[in-house]
Scaffold this active site. Structure first.
Site, PDB file in Angstrom:
ATOM      1  N   ARG A  58       0.827  -1.225   0.000  1.00 51.93           N
ATOM      2  CA  ARG A  58       0.000   0.000   0.000  1.00 51.93           C
ATOM      3  C   ARG A  58       0.853   1.263   0.000  1.00 51.93           C
ATOM      4  O   ARG A  58       0.417   2.309  -0.468  1.00 51.93           O
ATOM      5  CB  ARG A  58      -0.986  -0.041   1.168  1.00 51.93           C
ATOM      6  CG  ARG A  58      -2.159  -0.979   0.866  1.00 51.93           C
ATOM      7  CD  ARG A  58      -2.893  -1.374   2.115  1.00 51.93           C
ATOM      8  NE  ARG A  58      -2.166  -2.394   2.840  1.00 51.93           N
ATOM      9  CZ  ARG A  58      -2.359  -2.693   4.104  1.00 51.93           C
ATOM     10  NH1 ARG A  58      -3.248  -2.044   4.798  1.00 51.93           N
ATOM     11  NH2 ARG A  58      -1.652  -3.645   4.681  1.00 51.93           N
ATOM     12  N   GLU A  95       5.039  -8.894  16.211  1.00 51.61           N
ATOM     13  CA  GLU A  95       4.475  -9.395  17.462  1.00 51.61           C
ATOM     14  C   GLU A  95       5.250 -10.638  17.933  1.00 51.61           C
ATOM     15  O   GLU A  95       5.637 -10.749  19.081  1.00 51.61           O
ATOM     16  CB  GLU A  95       3.007  -9.738  17.227  1.00 51.61           C
ATOM     17  CG  GLU A  95       2.177  -9.663  18.465  1.00 51.61           C
ATOM     18  CD  GLU A  95       0.715  -9.898  18.134  1.00 51.61           C
ATOM     19  OE1 GLU A  95       0.340  -9.785  16.945  1.00 51.61           O
ATOM     20  OE2 GLU A  95      -0.035 -10.201  19.071  1.00 51.61           O
TER      21      GLU A  95
HETATM   22  P1  AMP Z   1       3.592  -1.344  12.421  1.00 50.82           P
HETATM   23  O1  AMP Z   1       4.969  -1.734  12.019  1.00 50.82           O
HETATM   24  O2  AMP Z   1       3.088  -2.090  13.609  1.00 50.82           O
HETATM   25  O3  AMP Z   1       3.446   0.164  12.602  1.00 50.82           O
HETATM   26  O4  AMP Z   1       2.622  -1.803  11.285  1.00 50.82           O
HETATM   27  C1  AMP Z   1       2.528  -1.067  10.168  1.00 50.82           C
HETATM   28  C2  AMP Z   1       2.182  -1.885   8.959  1.00 50.82           C
HETATM   29  O5  AMP Z   1       1.261  -2.942   9.192  1.00 50.82           O
HETATM   30  C3  AMP Z   1       1.552  -0.928   8.020  1.00 50.82           C
HETATM   31  O6  AMP Z   1       2.345  -0.903   6.852  1.00 50.82           O
HETATM   32  C4  AMP Z   1       0.165  -1.439   7.757  1.00 50.82           C
HETATM   33  O7  AMP Z   1       0.025  -1.670   6.390  1.00 50.82           O
HETATM   34  C5  AMP Z   1       0.017  -2.725   8.538  1.00 50.82           C
HETATM   35  N1  AMP Z   1      -1.015  -2.658   9.599  1.00 50.82           N
HETATM   36  C6  AMP Z   1      -0.813  -2.749  10.927  1.00 50.82           C
HETATM   37  N2  AMP Z   1      -1.960  -2.708  11.612  1.00 50.82           N
HETATM   38  C7  AMP Z   1      -2.944  -2.554  10.703  1.00 50.82           C
HETATM   39  C8  AMP Z   1      -4.374  -2.420  10.775  1.00 50.82           C
HETATM   40  N3  AMP Z   1      -5.053  -2.465  11.937  1.00 50.82           N
HETATM   41  N4  AMP Z   1      -5.059  -2.279   9.623  1.00 50.82           N
HETATM   42  C9  AMP Z   1      -4.399  -2.235   8.435  1.00 50.82           C
HETATM   43  N5  AMP Z   1      -3.066  -2.368   8.295  1.00 50.82           N
HETATM   44  C10 AMP Z   1      -2.336  -2.523   9.411  1.00 50.82           C
END
Ligand code: AMP
Length: 170
Positions: A58, A95
Site C-alpha cells: 500500500r 508481534e
Molecule cells: P507497524 O509496524 O506495527 O506500525 O505496522 C505497520 C504496517 O502494518 C503498516 O504498513 C500497515 O500496512 C500494517 N497494519 C498494521 N496494523 C494494521 C491495521 N489495523 N489495519 C491495516 N493495516 C495494518
C-alpha cells in the site's frame, strides 16, 4: 471531506483480535483518493523533497501518487529477495519474531531529502526500519506521513525526533 467514513473496518483480519483498516474503498473513490493524496502532499510542498519512500504494497500506491504531486522520485522498500540489485537491509520487530525490509543501496544519495509514506502507523516498527534504511544511506528524513494512525498503539514513540504526520486518527 470526512475520509474516516470511507475506511472499512474488517474485524479479525488477518487474525483474531485485529481490526484491519481497509483503505481499498478510499482508493477506488476518485474524490477521496485525490483528497488524501493532495492533503498529504501539500504539507511537504516547501520541503524540497527529492525522494518519496514507500514499502510494499500500500506504500507503493500512496507513495507513487505523492511523489508525482511533489515532483519527487519514488523509491520502493521491499520484502527480502524482491529487489534485483545490491540491497541494504533493516530488521524490525513483529508481534512474534522479526521481519526485514530491503532497499537498493544506490536508491538514495547522501544529503537527499526523503519523505517516508505508509498507509497505517500501528506499532511503528516498519516505519522505524524505513527511517534506519534512509539514514544508513545518508539521506535526510524530512517527514514520515501516514494516511491512518492507530494512536492507542503509540507508534510515534518509536519515531522520536522525526516529523510525523497522520491524516486520520483512531
Ligand atoms: P507497524 O509496524 O506495527 O506500525 O505496522 C505497520 C504496517 O502494518 C503498516 O504498513 C500497515 O500496512 C500494517 N497494519 C498494521 N496494523 C494494521 C491495521 N489495523 N489495519 C491495516 N493495516 C495494518
Amino acid at each position: 471531506m470526512d475520509l474516516k467514513k470511507i475506511i472499512r473496518d474488517i474485524p479479525d483480519f488477518p487474525k483474531k483480535g485485529i481490526i484491519f483498516k481497509d483503505i481499498t474503498p478510499l482508493l477506488q473513490d476518485p474524490a477521496s483518493f485525490k483528497c488524501a493524496i493532495d492533503t498529504i502532499a501539500s504539507r511537504y510542498e516547501n520541503d524540497s523533497v527529492d525522494i518519496v519512500l514507500g514499502a510494499e504494497a500500500r506504500g507503493f500506491i500512496l507513495g507513487g501518487a505523492i511523489a508525482y504531486r511533489l515532483n519527487a522520485g519514488f523509491v520502493p522498500a521491499r520484502k527480502p529477495g524482491k529487489l534485483p540489485h545490491h540491497v541494504t537491509k533493516a530488521e524490525y520487530a513483529l508481534e512474534y519474531g522479526v521481519d526485514t525490509l530491503e532497499m537498493h543501496q544506490d536508491a538514495i544519495k547522501p544529503g537527499e531529502k526523503v519523505l517516508i509514506v505508509d498507509d497505517v502507523l500501528a506499532t511503528g516498527g516498519t516505519a522505524s526500519a524505513k527511517v534506519n534504511l534512509v539514514e544508513k544511506l545518508g539521506g535526510e528524513v524530512v517527514g514520515v506521513a501516514f494516511l491512518i494512525e492507530l494512536t492507542f498503539l503509540e507508534g510515534r514513540k518509536k519515531l522520536d525526533n522525526h516529523n510525523i504526520f497522520s491524516l486520520i486518527q483512531y
